[in-house]
Scaffold this active site. Sequence first.
Site, PDB file in Angstrom:
ATOM      1  N   GLY A  88       9.512  -2.943 -22.710  1.00  9.75           N
ATOM      2  CA  GLY A  88       9.518  -4.053 -21.745  1.00  9.75           C
ATOM      3  C   GLY A  88       8.174  -4.254 -21.095  1.00  9.75           C
ATOM      4  O   GLY A  88       7.243  -3.466 -21.277  1.00  9.75           O
ATOM      5  N   GLY A  90       5.890  -3.598 -18.758  1.00  9.80           N
ATOM      6  CA  GLY A  90       5.680  -2.584 -17.730  1.00  9.80           C
ATOM      7  C   GLY A  90       4.514  -2.910 -16.821  1.00  9.80           C
ATOM      8  O   GLY A  90       4.371  -2.343 -15.740  1.00  9.80           O
ATOM      9  N   ARG A  91       3.680  -3.806 -17.287  1.00  9.57           N
ATOM     10  CA  ARG A  91       2.537  -4.184 -16.427  1.00  9.57           C
ATOM     11  C   ARG A  91       2.182  -5.646 -16.621  1.00  9.57           C
ATOM     12  O   ARG A  91       1.043  -6.053 -16.381  1.00  9.57           O
ATOM     13  CB  ARG A  91       1.338  -3.314 -16.735  1.00  9.57           C
ATOM     14  CG  ARG A  91       0.966  -3.352 -18.198  1.00  9.57           C
ATOM     15  CD  ARG A  91      -0.395  -2.879 -18.345  1.00  9.57           C
ATOM     16  NE  ARG A  91      -0.727  -2.722 -19.744  1.00  9.57           N
ATOM     17  CZ  ARG A  91      -1.946  -2.517 -20.162  1.00  9.57           C
ATOM     18  NH1 ARG A  91      -2.920  -2.483 -19.289  1.00  9.57           N
ATOM     19  NH2 ARG A  91      -2.192  -2.378 -21.433  1.00  9.57           N
ATOM     20  N   LYS A 111      -1.274 -10.031 -16.771  1.00 12.17           N
ATOM     21  CA  LYS A 111      -1.228  -8.685 -17.355  1.00 12.17           C
ATOM     22  C   LYS A 111      -2.044  -7.754 -16.471  1.00 12.17           C
ATOM     23  O   LYS A 111      -3.236  -7.978 -16.273  1.00 12.17           O
ATOM     24  CB  LYS A 111      -1.802  -8.733 -18.780  1.00 12.17           C
ATOM     25  CG  LYS A 111      -1.721  -7.419 -19.530  1.00 12.17           C
ATOM     26  CD  LYS A 111      -2.132  -7.615 -20.992  1.00 12.17           C
ATOM     27  CE  LYS A 111      -2.189  -6.293 -21.740  1.00 12.17           C
ATOM     28  NZ  LYS A 111      -2.671  -6.483 -23.126  1.00 12.17           N
ATOM     29  N   ASP A 123       1.433   2.678 -13.923  1.00 14.17           N
ATOM     30  CA  ASP A 123       1.121   2.097 -12.608  1.00 14.17           C
ATOM     31  C   ASP A 123       1.192   0.566 -12.614  1.00 14.17           C
ATOM     32  O   ASP A 123       0.967  -0.074 -11.593  1.00 14.17           O
ATOM     33  CB  ASP A 123      -0.269   2.552 -12.137  1.00 14.17           C
ATOM     34  CG  ASP A 123      -1.382   2.143 -13.104  1.00 14.17           C
ATOM     35  OD1 ASP A 123      -1.093   1.447 -14.109  1.00 14.17           O
ATOM     36  OD2 ASP A 123      -2.543   2.516 -12.858  1.00 14.17           O
ATOM     37  N   ARG A 181       8.781 -10.717 -29.167  1.00 12.77           N
ATOM     38  CA  ARG A 181       8.253  -9.784 -30.165  1.00 12.77           C
ATOM     39  C   ARG A 181       9.353  -9.361 -31.125  1.00 12.77           C
ATOM     40  O   ARG A 181      10.536  -9.537 -30.821  1.00 12.77           O
ATOM     41  CB  ARG A 181       7.751  -8.530 -29.427  1.00 12.77           C
ATOM     42  CG  ARG A 181       6.718  -8.845 -28.370  1.00 12.77           C
ATOM     43  CD  ARG A 181       6.920  -7.976 -27.125  1.00 12.77           C
ATOM     44  NE  ARG A 181       6.111  -8.502 -26.013  1.00 12.77           N
ATOM     45  CZ  ARG A 181       4.835  -8.188 -25.827  1.00 12.77           C
ATOM     46  NH1 ARG A 181       4.253  -7.329 -26.616  1.00 12.77           N
ATOM     47  NH2 ARG A 181       4.155  -8.727 -24.831  1.00 12.77           N
ATOM     48  N   ASP A 250       6.557  -3.757 -31.108  1.00 13.58           N
ATOM     49  CA  ASP A 250       6.520  -4.429 -29.807  1.00 13.58           C
ATOM     50  C   ASP A 250       5.217  -5.196 -29.605  1.00 13.58           C
ATOM     51  O   ASP A 250       5.075  -5.919 -28.617  1.00 13.58           O
ATOM     52  CB  ASP A 250       6.729  -3.424 -28.663  1.00 13.58           C
ATOM     53  CG  ASP A 250       5.760  -2.254 -28.751  1.00 13.58           C
ATOM     54  OD1 ASP A 250       5.758  -1.568 -29.775  1.00 13.58           O
ATOM     55  OD2 ASP A 250       4.987  -2.048 -27.799  1.00 13.58           O
ATOM     56  N   ASN A 251       4.286  -5.037 -30.527  1.00  9.75           N
ATOM     57  CA  ASN A 251       3.022  -5.777 -30.431  1.00  9.75           C
ATOM     58  C   ASN A 251       2.928  -6.828 -31.519  1.00  9.75           C
ATOM     59  O   ASN A 251       1.826  -7.236 -31.903  1.00  9.75           O
ATOM     60  CB  ASN A 251       1.836  -4.813 -30.530  1.00  9.75           C
ATOM     61  CG  ASN A 251       1.721  -3.916 -29.303  1.00  9.75           C
ATOM     62  OD1 ASN A 251       2.242  -4.246 -28.243  1.00  9.75           O
ATOM     63  ND2 ASN A 251       1.070  -2.794 -29.450  1.00  9.75           N
ATOM     64  N   ASP A 260      -1.501  -8.646 -27.914  1.00 12.15           N
ATOM     65  CA  ASP A 260      -1.675  -7.286 -27.385  1.00 12.15           C
ATOM     66  C   ASP A 260      -2.915  -6.609 -27.949  1.00 12.15           C
ATOM     67  O   ASP A 260      -2.842  -5.641 -28.702  1.00 12.15           O
ATOM     68  CB  ASP A 260      -0.413  -6.437 -27.622  1.00 12.15           C
ATOM     69  CG  ASP A 260       0.606  -6.667 -26.524  1.00 12.15           C
ATOM     70  OD1 ASP A 260       0.412  -7.604 -25.724  1.00 12.15           O
ATOM     71  OD2 ASP A 260       1.593  -5.927 -26.453  1.00 12.15           O
TER      72      ASP A 260
HETATM   73  P1  AMP Z   1       0.846  -1.468 -25.049  1.00 15.58           P
HETATM   74  O1  AMP Z   1       0.402  -0.219 -25.734  1.00 15.58           O
HETATM   75  O2  AMP Z   1      -0.157  -2.012 -24.071  1.00 15.58           O
HETATM   76  O3  AMP Z   1       1.351  -2.484 -25.995  1.00 15.58           O
HETATM   77  O4  AMP Z   1       2.066  -1.038 -24.127  1.00 15.58           O
HETATM   78  C1  AMP Z   1       3.198  -0.344 -24.595  1.00 15.58           C
HETATM   79  C2  AMP Z   1       4.217  -0.256 -23.484  1.00 15.58           C
HETATM   80  O5  AMP Z   1       3.715   0.484 -22.383  1.00 15.58           O
HETATM   81  C3  AMP Z   1       4.651  -1.598 -22.914  1.00 15.58           C
HETATM   82  O6  AMP Z   1       6.001  -1.499 -22.553  1.00 15.58           O
HETATM   83  C4  AMP Z   1       3.779  -1.745 -21.689  1.00 15.58           C
HETATM   84  O7  AMP Z   1       4.339  -2.590 -20.727  1.00 15.58           O
HETATM   85  C5  AMP Z   1       3.721  -0.306 -21.202  1.00 15.58           C
HETATM   86  N1  AMP Z   1       2.517  -0.041 -20.416  1.00 15.58           N
HETATM   87  C6  AMP Z   1       1.251   0.060 -20.877  1.00 15.58           C
HETATM   88  N2  AMP Z   1       0.397   0.311 -19.871  1.00 15.58           N
HETATM   89  C7  AMP Z   1       1.126   0.378 -18.745  1.00 15.58           C
HETATM   90  C8  AMP Z   1       0.828   0.619 -17.361  1.00 15.58           C
HETATM   91  N3  AMP Z   1      -0.417   0.855 -16.951  1.00 15.58           N
HETATM   92  N4  AMP Z   1       1.854   0.609 -16.494  1.00 15.58           N
HETATM   93  C9  AMP Z   1       3.106   0.381 -16.891  1.00 15.58           C
HETATM   94  N5  AMP Z   1       3.457   0.154 -18.169  1.00 15.58           N
HETATM   95  C10 AMP Z   1       2.488   0.154 -19.088  1.00 15.58           C
HETATM   96 MG    MG Z   2       2.207  -4.098 -26.126  1.00 18.91          MG
END
Ligand code: AMP
Ligand code: MG
Length: 492
Positions: A88, A90-91, A111, A123, A181, A250-251, A260
């Site tokens: 989901g 997350g940020r 983002k 965070d 996605r 997810d990307n 992403d």
């Molecule tokens: P990503 O590798 O950026 O595609 O992220 C993979 C997952 O980790 C996704 O669900 C993002 O929302 C979550 N995520 C990545 N960085 C953070 C962060 N700093 N805080 C919260 N969730 C994160």
């Molecule tokens: Mg991602």
Amino acid sequence: MSVQIPFDNTYARLPERFFSRTDPTPVRAPRLIRLNTELARHLGIDPDALTTDEAAEIFAGNRIPTGAEPIATAYAGHQFGSWVPQLGDGRAILLGEVVDRCGVRRDVQLKGSGRTPFSRMGDGRAALGPVLREYVVSEAMAALGIPTTRALAAVTTGEPVMREQVLPGAILTRVAASHIRVGTFEFFANRGDTEAVRLLADHVIARHYPAAGDAERPYRALLDAVIRAQAELIARWMLVGFIHGVMNTDNMSIAGETIDYGPCAFMVEYDPATTFSSIDRWGRYAYGSQPGIGQWNLARLAECMLPLLDDDTDAAIEEATDALGAYASHYERAYHAGLRRKLGLGTDREGDAELAQDLLNAMHDNRTDLTLTFRRLSDAAAGPEHDEPVRSLFMEPEAYDRWAERWRRRLEQEPTAPAERRDAMRGVNPAYVPRNHRVEAMIRAAVDRDDFAPFEELLAVLSRPFDDRPEFARYAEPPDPHERVLETFCGT
Ligand code: AMP
Ligand code: MG
């Protein structure tokens, strides 16, 4: 408030289990780094009606513009092949959707805008370096004509983020055809929520693939369309040497856009085994593995869609298998058509694929720079007197000579004049791509010295990747040995 963003939201109308209504967390001292005024206008936002402070407030999430309905969307995913049932946003927070001047509906998403119910241990924030990398690389991809999310704005937050070191925080405003996605389908399919899978598929058909809605079997047509879009997208990546770095499900955008941007990079010397990402220890997402990974990801999508394809499981599996079977031919067609254009071949003849592959093999053996080789080859298309700049890239220049002799014989079968051929090749073989060492130097200047001039200059160079501009000639050059980037980091 003076500025109007013409929101017209549809994802937020889906059932509540598709997302969580979450506002961005305000930041201490938002400062606008850049607003993409051209893209803003395209989205129906008047940048002149926006003061710098107002833009900083909005794109930092401190002020919610009228009509926005902030949500964090739910998705799951396979990360490096391992199943994760809940990821989901997350940020990231989707502010809403706008219909652009071409009538295309676009997501506007922050983002790095703070924690959401999907943040897990994170965070919810983003560091300045990765925000600038995504800004530059996504805009470069757009200028190269490759489907991609876009960057509308970047702000710094005035707050630190804790990574391996303390870094300045930033927020990127990202624009996408949608943020749906493969992992969004997986989220619901894994829960056995077939009704949600169907609603999602209907939403995607209406939004991205309306022709599938008119087909005899709309869900099969949807799967076919996504498979084709992904195959063609990855072919485009391969032709410019783009390495995504984290092709988790997810990307992978259902709309067929590059999405992403994490530890992504452009290949320097041609070698299919190239990886840069620090988190890709086993080379799962190496340059040469990308087409196969695309198919693997689409197989996960097809599994999610089985209940929509047929009530009978065996028949559904047969449908899905049949659909996936077309992936390789879509990919090969797009990739080889692209290679032919890169070689100045307007017609399609037997032996062309072999001719192209033999050049790539010689480039690999001779460690030649992918971008520079094709750019200089474009000039060589005007005649052998222009061979030297490209042949000198080869450790063994005779390897080029042997290949070029065959190429010239093949070019004789083309109806185009040499100068015309050269110009066509220069229109597909970029002079400028976001070279890793330039991206790293740009990030260092911004993060270490608060100097955004290299960021602005890099954007200017990459906005016209096919036009030689003498004042920017150095941006076409590969790195000096000490400038080489060996590894890229996610920075999340
Ligand atoms: P990503 O590798 O950026 O595609 O992220 C993979 C997952 O980790 C996704 O669900 C993002 O929302 C979550 N995520 C990545 N960085 C953070 C962060 N700093 N805080 C919260 N969730 C994160
Ligand atoms: Mg991602």
